[in-house]
Design a protein around this motif. Structure first.
Motif, PDB file in Angstrom:
ATOM      1  N   ASP A 209     -12.169  -1.750  -8.783  1.00 17.15           N
ATOM      2  CA  ASP A 209     -10.943  -1.318  -8.103  1.00 17.15           C
ATOM      3  C   ASP A 209     -11.293  -0.201  -7.131  1.00 17.15           C
ATOM      4  O   ASP A 209     -12.048   0.723  -7.460  1.00 17.15           O
ATOM      5  N   ALA A 210     -10.758  -0.278  -5.927  1.00 14.67           N
ATOM      6  CA  ALA A 210     -11.004   0.737  -4.911  1.00 14.67           C
ATOM      7  C   ALA A 210      -9.743   0.933  -4.090  1.00 14.67           C
ATOM      8  O   ALA A 210      -8.861   0.076  -4.059  1.00 14.67           O
ATOM      9  N   VAL A 211      -9.644   2.088  -3.431  1.00 16.68           N
ATOM     10  CA  VAL A 211      -8.504   2.373  -2.557  1.00 16.68           C
ATOM     11  C   VAL A 211      -9.017   2.743  -1.177  1.00 16.68           C
ATOM     12  O   VAL A 211     -10.160   3.173  -1.014  1.00 16.68           O
ATOM     13  N   ASN A 212      -8.148   2.569  -0.183  1.00 14.95           N
ATOM     14  CA  ASN A 212      -8.494   2.912   1.193  1.00 14.95           C
ATOM     15  C   ASN A 212      -8.180   4.376   1.470  1.00 14.95           C
ATOM     16  O   ASN A 212      -7.246   4.934   0.876  1.00 14.95           O
ATOM     17  N   VAL A 213      -8.922   4.985   2.369  1.00 16.03           N
ATOM     18  CA  VAL A 213      -8.715   6.404   2.671  1.00 16.03           C
ATOM     19  C   VAL A 213      -7.297   6.722   3.123  1.00 16.03           C
ATOM     20  O   VAL A 213      -6.809   7.834   2.938  1.00 16.03           O
ATOM     21  N   GLN A 214      -6.616   5.735   3.718  1.00 14.49           N
ATOM     22  CA  GLN A 214      -5.263   5.973   4.234  1.00 14.49           C
ATOM     23  C   GLN A 214      -4.169   5.626   3.242  1.00 14.49           C
ATOM     24  O   GLN A 214      -2.988   5.789   3.536  1.00 14.49           O
ATOM     25  N   ASP A 215      -4.525   5.137   2.053  1.00 14.84           N
ATOM     26  CA  ASP A 215      -3.519   4.813   1.044  1.00 14.84           C
ATOM     27  C   ASP A 215      -2.771   6.076   0.616  1.00 14.84           C
ATOM     28  O   ASP A 215      -3.360   7.162   0.538  1.00 14.84           O
ATOM     29  N   LYS A 216      -1.489   5.931   0.326  1.00 12.19           N
ATOM     30  CA  LYS A 216      -0.692   7.076  -0.107  1.00 12.19           C
ATOM     31  C   LYS A 216      -1.138   7.562  -1.486  1.00 12.19           C
ATOM     32  O   LYS A 216      -1.554   6.768  -2.324  1.00 12.19           O
ATOM     33  N   ALA A 217      -1.010   8.876  -1.697  1.00 13.48           N
ATOM     34  CA  ALA A 217      -1.422   9.472  -2.971  1.00 13.48           C
ATOM     35  C   ALA A 217      -0.644   8.871  -4.136  1.00 13.48           C
ATOM     36  O   ALA A 217      -1.206   8.626  -5.206  1.00 13.48           O
ATOM     37  N   GLU A 218       0.668   8.590  -3.935  1.00 17.33           N
ATOM     38  CA  GLU A 218       1.478   8.013  -5.008  1.00 17.33           C
ATOM     39  C   GLU A 218       0.975   6.622  -5.393  1.00 17.33           C
ATOM     40  O   GLU A 218       1.005   6.235  -6.565  1.00 17.33           O
ATOM     41  N   ASP A 219       0.512   5.849  -4.377  1.00 17.39           N
ATOM     42  CA  ASP A 219      -0.008   4.504  -4.655  1.00 17.39           C
ATOM     43  C   ASP A 219      -1.312   4.580  -5.450  1.00 17.39           C
ATOM     44  O   ASP A 219      -1.551   3.768  -6.343  1.00 17.39           O
ATOM     45  N   VAL A 220      -2.141   5.555  -5.111  1.00 16.86           N
ATOM     46  CA  VAL A 220      -3.393   5.751  -5.853  1.00 16.86           C
ATOM     47  C   VAL A 220      -3.086   6.113  -7.300  1.00 16.86           C
ATOM     48  O   VAL A 220      -3.693   5.583  -8.240  1.00 16.86           O
ATOM     49  N   ALA A 221      -2.116   7.006  -7.486  1.00 12.53           N
ATOM     50  CA  ALA A 221      -1.721   7.415  -8.839  1.00 12.53           C
ATOM     51  C   ALA A 221      -1.222   6.223  -9.636  1.00 12.53           C
ATOM     52  O   ALA A 221      -1.538   6.075 -10.822  1.00 12.53           O
ATOM     53  N   ARG A 222      -0.447   5.362  -8.985  1.00 11.37           N
ATOM     54  CA  ARG A 222       0.111   4.193  -9.667  1.00 11.37           C
ATOM     55  C   ARG A 222      -1.009   3.246 -10.122  1.00 11.37           C
ATOM     56  O   ARG A 222      -0.969   2.715 -11.233  1.00 11.37           O
ATOM     57  N   ILE A 223      -2.002   3.048  -9.272  1.00 13.66           N
ATOM     58  CA  ILE A 223      -3.130   2.163  -9.613  1.00 13.66           C
ATOM     59  C   ILE A 223      -3.929   2.729 -10.781  1.00 13.66           C
ATOM     60  O   ILE A 223      -4.268   2.021 -11.733  1.00 13.66           O
ATOM     61  N   MET A 224      -4.224   4.034 -10.723  1.00 11.53           N
ATOM     62  CA  MET A 224      -5.022   4.646 -11.783  1.00 11.53           C
ATOM     63  C   MET A 224      -4.276   4.679 -13.109  1.00 11.53           C
ATOM     64  O   MET A 224      -4.875   4.527 -14.169  1.00 11.53           O
ATOM     65  N   GLN A 225      -2.947   4.864 -13.048  1.00 12.11           N
ATOM     66  CA  GLN A 225      -2.139   4.807 -14.266  1.00 12.11           C
ATOM     67  C   GLN A 225      -2.132   3.400 -14.850  1.00 12.11           C
ATOM     68  O   GLN A 225      -2.301   3.205 -16.054  1.00 12.11           O
ATOM     69  N   LYS A 226      -1.942   2.420 -13.976  1.00 12.59           N
ATOM     70  CA  LYS A 226      -1.825   1.032 -14.424  1.00 12.59           C
ATOM     71  C   LYS A 226      -3.082   0.536 -15.104  1.00 12.59           C
ATOM     72  O   LYS A 226      -3.027  -0.144 -16.139  1.00 12.59           O
TER      73      LYS A 226
END
Length: 453
Positions: A209-226
Motif C-alpha cells: 500500500d502506498a499514497v501519493n504526495v498530493q493525497d489529503k492527510a485525512e485520506d492517508v489516515a483513513r487508509i492506515m486505519q483501515k
C-alpha cells in the motif's frame, strides 16, 4: 522513563533553576522522558523554559521542542537564535524538522536552514517545505530503509545496516528499481531464511500500500486505519519512492480532525483554543450565534401566526409544550447528523441516499411512537395538566417532528459531503436551529388540524 508530573516536581525544577543548580537539575531530569519534560516546560515560566532548553543536550531538547504545544513552542523559538534553533533541528527527523521550520518567519527560515550542519538533511527539509502541511508530502519523513531489487540478500543486509543508523524506527523495508520506483517490500522473516545469494526481486512482496504526495492527510489516515498500518510509503506522480509516513504522525492528524469536527459541531467557525484572545474566541463563536438568533426570531414569528390557539382558554397550555417539541427536534436532529458525519468521516456510509433516509424514518417512527405513548401516559397520570385530546395532539406532533428532524439530520450532512463541504458544519447550531423552526411550525400546524382551529 515516565514520571508523574506533580505540582511538587515542577516546583522542585523551578527551585533548582532559580538556584542555578545545574548538576542537580541534570540528575533530576536524567531519566525523564522528553514528553514529560515538554509537559514541565508548558507549566513553568518562559525564562525558566529557555534555561532548561539551553542546559540539556540537543538530542533531548529537540524532541522536547517537537512535543510542545504550538503556542508554547512559538514563544520559545522567539527567544532562541537561528543558530540555536538549527542545532535542535539537526537532531530531528526531517518531518518534525520541517514542521518546526514552517512555523518560523520567512527570514528566520532561511537563517536557520543556512546554519544546519548536515547539508543533505537541509536539502531534504527544504524539499518537504514545498508540500502543503495537509497532504501526504507534508506529513512524510525522508528517513527510511530501501533496497534495490537487483541486489542479493547479502548486499541488502549490509546496506540495511548502514541506512538503519539514520532511522529512528524501522517499520518496513522498501524495494525499488534502478530508477527509485517502488516495486514492493521485504519480509524480515523471508530475508533471514533465504540464501544470501538470492536476488531481492525473487523474495520481495509486490503487494504494498502506498499514497501519493498530493493525497489529503485525512485520506492517508483513513487508509492506515483501515489496514492497521504502522507506516506507509509515499510516492510521487511517477511512482518514485520519496518518503514514508508513520503512525505517530497519523495519530496527530486524527486528533486534529476530531478537534476540528468537534469545534465545527459546536458552532465554532475557526480553530481556536481556550487561551486564545477574546477577539479570536468572539470571532469564532459569533457567526453561529447570529444564526441561532435569527432562528429564534423565526420561531417567534411562527408562534405569532398561531396566536389564536394559544389564546384559546381550552388549549392555551399548548404554549408550555413548545420547549419540549423544540428540544426533541434538536436532540433527534443532532443524533442523526452525528452518526452520519461519523460514518462519512470513517467512510462507512454505504448504499443510496434513499436507503439511508428509509432507515432513519424507520428508527424515528419507533422512537417517536415510544415517546408519544409516554406523553399520553403522562396525560393520564396528570389530567390536570393535559386532557386526552391535548396529550394526543402533543404525541402526534412529537412523532411527526421526530421524523422530520431525523430526515434533516441525515439528509443535510450527506448532501454537503457530496458537494465537497465538510459535513461537520451540519451538526450543532445549524441542525438545532433549523429543527427548532420546523418543529415548532409542525407542532402548531398539526395542533390546528387536530383541534379544529
Amino acid at each position: 522513563m515516565p514520571v508523574e508530573i506533580t505540582k511538587q516536581f515542577i516546583e522542585d525544577i523551578q527551585q533548582l533553576i532559580g538556584e542555578k543548580n545545574n548538576d542537580s537539575l541534570l540528575v533530576l531530569l536524567e531519566d525523564v522522558h522528553y514528553a514529560d519534560i515538554a509537559e514541565v516546560i508548558e507549566e513553568i515560566y518562559i525564562e525558566e523554559a529557555i534555561y532548561l532548553i539551553r542546559l540539556l543536550e540537543s538530542d533531548v531538547t529537540s524532541e522536547v521542542i517537537a512535543e510542545l504545544d504550538e503556542n508554547v513552542r512559538e514563544k520559545i523559538l522567539r527567544e532562541l537564535s537561528s543558530k540555536e534553533i538549527a542545532e535542535e533541528i539537526d537532531e530531528l527527523d526531517t518531518d518534525d524538522a520541517a514542521d518546526i521550520i514552517s512555523e518560523l518567519s520567512e527570514n528566520q527560515k532561511e537563517e536557520v536552514i543556512s546554519h544546519l550542519e548536515d547539508i543533505e538533511h537541509a536539502k531534504e527539509i527544504v524539499e518537504l517545505l514545498r508540500y502543503d502541511e495537509n497532504t501526504a508530502g507534508g506529513l512524510m519523513a525522508k528517513e527510511l530503509v530501501k533496497v534495490n531489487e537487483n541486489w542479493n540478500v547479502l548486499t541488502c543486509v549490509k546496506e540495511m545496516r548502514s541506512q538503519a543508523e539514520e532511522v529512528t524506527r524501522v517499520h518496513s523495508i522498501y524495494v525499488v528499481d534502478d530508477n527509485n520506483k517502488l516495486k514492493g517490500r521485504l519480509s524480515l522473516k523471508d530475508l533471514l531464511t533465504t540464501s544470501t545469494k538470492t536476488a531481492i526481486k525473487d523474495v520481495l512482496i509486490k503487494k504494498v500500500d502506498a499514497v501519493n504526495v498530493q493525497d489529503k492527510a485525512e485520506d492517508v489516515a483513513r487508509i492506515m486505519q483501515k489496514y492497521d498500518l504502522e507506516a506507509i510509503p509515499v510516492v510521487d506522480e511517477i511512482g518514485h519512492l520519496v518518503g514514508r509516513i508513520t503512525i505517530d504522525d497519523i495519530v496527530d492528524v486524527i486528533k486534529e480532525e476530531a478537534e476540528k469536527d468537534y469545534q465545527m459541531a459546536a458552532g465554532l467557525v475557526d480553530d481556536v483554543e481556550a487561551d486564545d484572545s477574546i477577539f479570536e474566541l468572539t470571532k469564532a463563536r459569533l457567526p453561529w450565534l447570529v444564526l441561532g438568533l435569527f432562528g429564534g426570531l423565526g420561531s417567534v414569528f411562527i408562534m405569532e401566526g398561531y396566536e389564536d390557539i394559544m389564546s384559546d382558554p381550552r388549549y392555551g397550555k399548548l404554549f408550555f409544550f413548545t420547549p419540549l417539541i423544540a428540544a426533541m427536534a434538536g436532540n433527534v436532529g443532532v443524533q442523526s447528523s452525528a452518526i452520519v458525519v461519523q460514518g462519512l468521516a470513517n467512510d462507512i456510509i454505504k448504499g443510496s441516499l434513499l436507503s439511508r433516509l428509509f432507515k432513519e424514518v424507520s428508527l424515528s417512527l419507533i422512537s417517536g411512537t415510544v415517546l408519544g405513548l409516554l406523553v399520553m401516559l403522562f396525560g393520564l397520570i396528570m389530567p390536570s395538566m393535559m386532557d386526552t385530546l391535548l396529550s394526543f395532539t402533543v404525541a402526534i406532533s412529537m412523532l411527526c417532528v421526530i421524523i422530520v428532524a431525523a430526515l434533516i439530520g441525515t439528509f443535510v450532512p450527506i448532501i454537503l459531503d457530496k458537494r465537497g463541504i465538510d459535513p461537520a458544519i451540519a451538526t450543532g447550531p445549524f441542525i438545532t436551529t433549523s429543527n427548532d423552526i420546523f418543529g415548532i411550525f409542525l407542532f402548531f400546524y398539526i395542533a390546528k388540524l387536530i383541534l379544529g382551529f
